[in-house]
Scaffold this motif. Structure first.
Motif, mmCIF file in Angstrom:
data_model
loop_
_atom_site.group_PDB
_atom_site.id
_atom_site.type_symbol
_atom_site.label_atom_id
_atom_site.label_comp_id
_atom_site.label_asym_id
_atom_site.label_seq_id
_atom_site.Cartn_x
_atom_site.Cartn_y
_atom_site.Cartn_z
ATOM 1 N N THR A 47 0.856 -1.192 0.000
ATOM 2 C CA THR A 47 0.000 0.000 0.000
ATOM 3 C C THR A 47 0.890 1.239 0.000
ATOM 4 O O THR A 47 2.039 1.197 0.433
ATOM 5 C CB THR A 47 -0.936 0.039 1.228
ATOM 6 O OG1 THR A 47 -0.165 0.030 2.420
ATOM 7 C CG2 THR A 47 -1.905 -1.134 1.223
ATOM 8 N N GLY A 51 -2.472 4.525 2.286
ATOM 9 C CA GLY A 51 -3.160 3.261 2.532
ATOM 10 C C GLY A 51 -3.862 2.687 1.313
ATOM 11 O O GLY A 51 -4.591 1.706 1.426
ATOM 12 N N GLU A 114 3.984 0.491 2.558
ATOM 13 C CA GLU A 114 3.857 -0.504 3.616
ATOM 14 C C GLU A 114 3.550 -1.867 3.011
ATOM 15 O O GLU A 114 2.766 -1.974 2.069
ATOM 16 C CB GLU A 114 2.700 -0.052 4.513
ATOM 17 C CG GLU A 114 2.540 -0.766 5.797
ATOM 18 C CD GLU A 114 1.489 -0.090 6.669
ATOM 19 O OE1 GLU A 114 1.869 0.451 7.718
ATOM 20 O OE2 GLU A 114 0.297 -0.108 6.318
ATOM 21 N N ARG A 116 1.676 -5.246 3.749
ATOM 22 C CA ARG A 116 0.635 -5.760 4.641
ATOM 23 C C ARG A 116 0.391 -7.233 4.323
ATOM 24 O O ARG A 116 0.518 -7.646 3.178
ATOM 25 C CB ARG A 116 -0.671 -5.001 4.458
ATOM 26 C CG ARG A 116 -0.580 -3.551 4.844
ATOM 27 C CD ARG A 116 -1.928 -2.890 4.765
ATOM 28 N NE ARG A 116 -1.827 -1.462 4.994
ATOM 29 C CZ ARG A 116 -2.866 -0.656 5.054
ATOM 30 N NH1 ARG A 116 -4.090 -1.143 4.910
ATOM 31 N NH2 ARG A 116 -2.704 0.630 5.262
ATOM 32 N N SER A 129 -5.143 -7.256 7.639
ATOM 33 C CA SER A 129 -3.929 -6.490 7.986
ATOM 34 C C SER A 129 -3.276 -7.021 9.254
ATOM 35 O O SER A 129 -2.916 -6.265 10.154
ATOM 36 C CB SER A 129 -4.263 -4.992 8.121
ATOM 37 O OG SER A 129 -4.670 -4.463 6.891
ATOM 38 N N ARG A 132 1.572 -5.312 9.449
ATOM 39 C CA ARG A 132 1.814 -4.104 8.650
ATOM 40 C C ARG A 132 3.259 -3.697 8.902
ATOM 41 O O ARG A 132 3.636 -3.408 10.030
ATOM 42 C CB ARG A 132 0.863 -2.993 9.051
ATOM 43 C CG ARG A 132 -0.580 -3.321 8.736
ATOM 44 C CD ARG A 132 -1.526 -2.305 9.310
ATOM 45 N NE ARG A 132 -1.354 -1.019 8.632
ATOM 46 C CZ ARG A 132 -2.289 -0.075 8.616
ATOM 47 N NH1 ARG A 132 -3.428 -0.255 9.229
ATOM 48 N NH2 ARG A 132 -2.067 1.064 7.989
#
Length: 158
Positions: A47, A51, A114, A116, A129, A132
Motif C-alpha cells: 500500500t 493506505g 507498507e 501488509r 492487515s 503491517r
C-alpha cells in the motif's frame, strides 16, 4: 527528427535510466504460529502512504472462493484484474513458513509504503492487515509480530 519527437525520445531515455527505474528483490518471510487449524490463506500486498492498494506481492491459497476472507486485501485490490497473475501458491500450514521474493522499485523504499499481510483459516476468524510493515531500510530484517496466525514477518532488501 522533429523537435517534439526528439524531446519525447530524450524524456523516455531519461526516465528509463533514472533512479526511479531501478528495482531490487525484496524477500518477505512469514513464520506462522501453531494455531491448531487448517492451512492459512495469506495475502501479502503493498500500500502507499495513504493506505491505497499498489499491488499484490503473493497470495497463499488457490481457491478464489476463500479470498474474500482476506478482507482488507480483497476490498483494496478488487479493481485490479491482474492482482493474481503469477502470484499465487498453496496455503501455508500452521507452524510453517512462507517465503516469497518480489521486485520493488527503489523509489518505494523510505517513501511511506507498507507491506501488509492479511490472514484467514477455515473455521477460524479472519485477520485483516494482520501484519503491517513500513517499507523502510530501518525495518529491513526486523521481525514484526502478527496477531492470531503469524508469529513474525520480516523483509530483506537485496
Amino acid at each position: 527528427m522533429s523537435k517534439p519527437l526528439l524531446s519525447l525520445v530524450a524524456t523516455a531515455c531519461a526516465l528509463a535510466f533514472s533512479p526511479l527505474a531501478y528495482s531490487r528483490p525484496v524477500t518477505l518471510t512469514a513464520q506462522l504460529k501453531n494455531y491448531g487449524g487448517d492451512g492459512a490463506y495469506l495475502a501479502a500486498y503493498l500500500t502507499d502512504a495513504k493506505g491505497a492498494y499498489v499491488r499484490t506481492l503473493w497470495v497463499a491459497g488457490g481457491k478464489a472462493k476463500y479470498h474474500k476472507h482476506l478482507s482488507d486485501w480483497y476490498r483494496l485490490s478488487a479493481g485490479d484484474a491482474k492482482r493474481l497473475d503469477g502470484v499465487t501458491g498453496a496455503s501455508v500450514g500452521a507452524g510453517r513458513t512462507l517465503k516469497v521474493t518480489a521486485d520493488l522499485a527503489d523509489a518505494l523504499i523510505d517513501a511511506g509504503y507498507e507491506i501488509r499481510i492479511d490472514a484467514a483459516a477455515e473455521d477460524m476468524r479472519d485477520s485483516p492487515s494482520e501484519v503491517r510493515i513500513p517499507l523502510t531500510k530501518a525495518n529491513a530484517g526486523k521481525p514484526q509480530t502478527g496477531k492470531p496466525y503469524i508469529q513474525s514477518a520480516t523483509f530483506q532488501l537485496q
